[in-house]
Design a protein around this motif. Structure first.
Motif, mmCIF file in Angstrom:
data_model
loop_
_atom_site.group_PDB
_atom_site.id
_atom_site.type_symbol
_atom_site.label_atom_id
_atom_site.label_comp_id
_atom_site.label_asym_id
_atom_site.label_seq_id
_atom_site.Cartn_x
_atom_site.Cartn_y
_atom_site.Cartn_z
ATOM 1 N N ARG A 197 -3.998 -5.357 -19.196
ATOM 2 C CA ARG A 197 -2.666 -5.272 -19.972
ATOM 3 C C ARG A 197 -1.984 -6.711 -19.975
ATOM 4 O O ARG A 197 -1.233 -6.788 -21.083
ATOM 5 N N ARG A 198 -2.089 -7.288 -19.085
ATOM 6 C CA ARG A 198 -1.340 -8.443 -18.850
ATOM 7 C C ARG A 198 -2.297 -9.704 -19.455
ATOM 8 O O ARG A 198 -1.454 -10.903 -19.830
ATOM 9 N N GLY A 199 -3.424 -9.549 -19.696
ATOM 10 C CA GLY A 199 -4.263 -10.699 -20.106
ATOM 11 C C GLY A 199 -4.368 -10.903 -21.597
ATOM 12 O O GLY A 199 -4.093 -9.984 -22.472
ATOM 13 N N VAL A 200 -4.671 -11.737 -21.978
ATOM 14 C CA VAL A 200 -4.828 -12.615 -23.227
ATOM 15 C C VAL A 200 -6.476 -12.966 -23.485
ATOM 16 O O VAL A 200 -6.957 -13.669 -22.377
ATOM 17 N N LEU A 201 -7.135 -12.813 -24.617
ATOM 18 C CA LEU A 201 -8.376 -13.196 -24.858
ATOM 19 C C LEU A 201 -8.227 -14.220 -26.044
ATOM 20 O O LEU A 201 -7.173 -14.031 -26.943
ATOM 21 N N VAL A 202 -9.000 -15.316 -26.160
ATOM 22 C CA VAL A 202 -8.739 -15.999 -27.270
ATOM 23 C C VAL A 202 -10.266 -15.816 -27.955
ATOM 24 O O VAL A 202 -11.282 -15.874 -27.522
ATOM 25 N N GLY A 203 -10.016 -15.626 -29.314
ATOM 26 C CA GLY A 203 -11.356 -15.310 -30.119
ATOM 27 C C GLY A 203 -11.340 -16.281 -31.483
ATOM 28 O O GLY A 203 -10.134 -16.829 -31.947
ATOM 29 N N LEU A 204 -12.616 -16.585 -31.743
ATOM 30 C CA LEU A 204 -12.796 -17.576 -32.907
ATOM 31 C C LEU A 204 -12.562 -16.740 -34.085
ATOM 32 O O LEU A 204 -12.895 -15.293 -34.075
ATOM 33 N N THR A 205 -11.995 -17.156 -35.042
ATOM 34 C CA THR A 205 -11.713 -16.296 -36.470
ATOM 35 C C THR A 205 -12.974 -16.742 -37.276
ATOM 36 O O THR A 205 -13.839 -17.437 -37.019
#
Length: 168
Positions: free
Chosen positions: A108-116
């Motif tokens: 819940r505290r984490g973030v992912l980076v994703g390609l658009t």
């Protein structure tokens, strides 16, 4: 024109004389090669608004496979960037619409980076341009030269990685 029919390339005489023998001249050659490589990268990637650091990040996400998402810390490990450096790159790529930050469903505290979708298109187009540039350079070498250079550089990379880890 193949390497076999290519006229011999005369070495360029440097403006400043430096020792051309001994083990330390290797670093002079590596530094000059780095400058040429950076110039090639800029030539190939600038039309897409990318620095090589930006390109590395979108390529790592591309190779991560669908859905093309990783944590910022994992990306940083793969492209050898600090967390602060990664934040700057991700911010720039997000402003360009190439990546997006998403909540990590496993933390819940984490973030992912994703390609658009745009990021996927730009990644593929930039990779094509960079491949063409690299092929233009490699075409001037014989297969044996490519193999010898690759083997020597792989060994040098191993040495650098061991040194970075503090292994004697």
């Amino acid at each position: 024109m193949s390497a076999a029919t290519e006229p011999a390339i005369e070495p360029v005489q440097p403006v400043v004389a430096y020792p051309d023998t001994g083990p330390l001249v290797l670093f002079t050659h590596l530094a000059r090669t780095t400058l040429f490589l950076e110039s090639l990268q800029q030539e190939c990637l600038a039309p897409f608004g990318l620095s090589f650091g930006d390109y590395m990040v979108i390529r790592v996400l591309r190779y991560a496979g669908a859905p093309h998402r990783l944590s910022p810390s994992r990306i940083g490990e793969l492209v050898l960037r600090t967390s602060g450096g990664m934040t700057k790159i991700i911010d720039r790529l997000e402003r360009a619409g190439l990546v997006e930050r998403l909540p990590d469903p496993n933390d819940r505290r984490g973030v992912l980076v994703g390609l658009t979708r745009k990021g996927l298109r730009v990644s593929d187009a930039a990779s094509d341009a960079y491949r063409d540039g690299r092929e233009r350079i490699i075409a001037r070498l014989t297969p044996d030269e490519v193999s010898a250079i690759d083997g020597a550089l792989r060994r040098l990379l191993d040495v650098f990685e061991l040194d970075r880890k503090g292994v004697a």
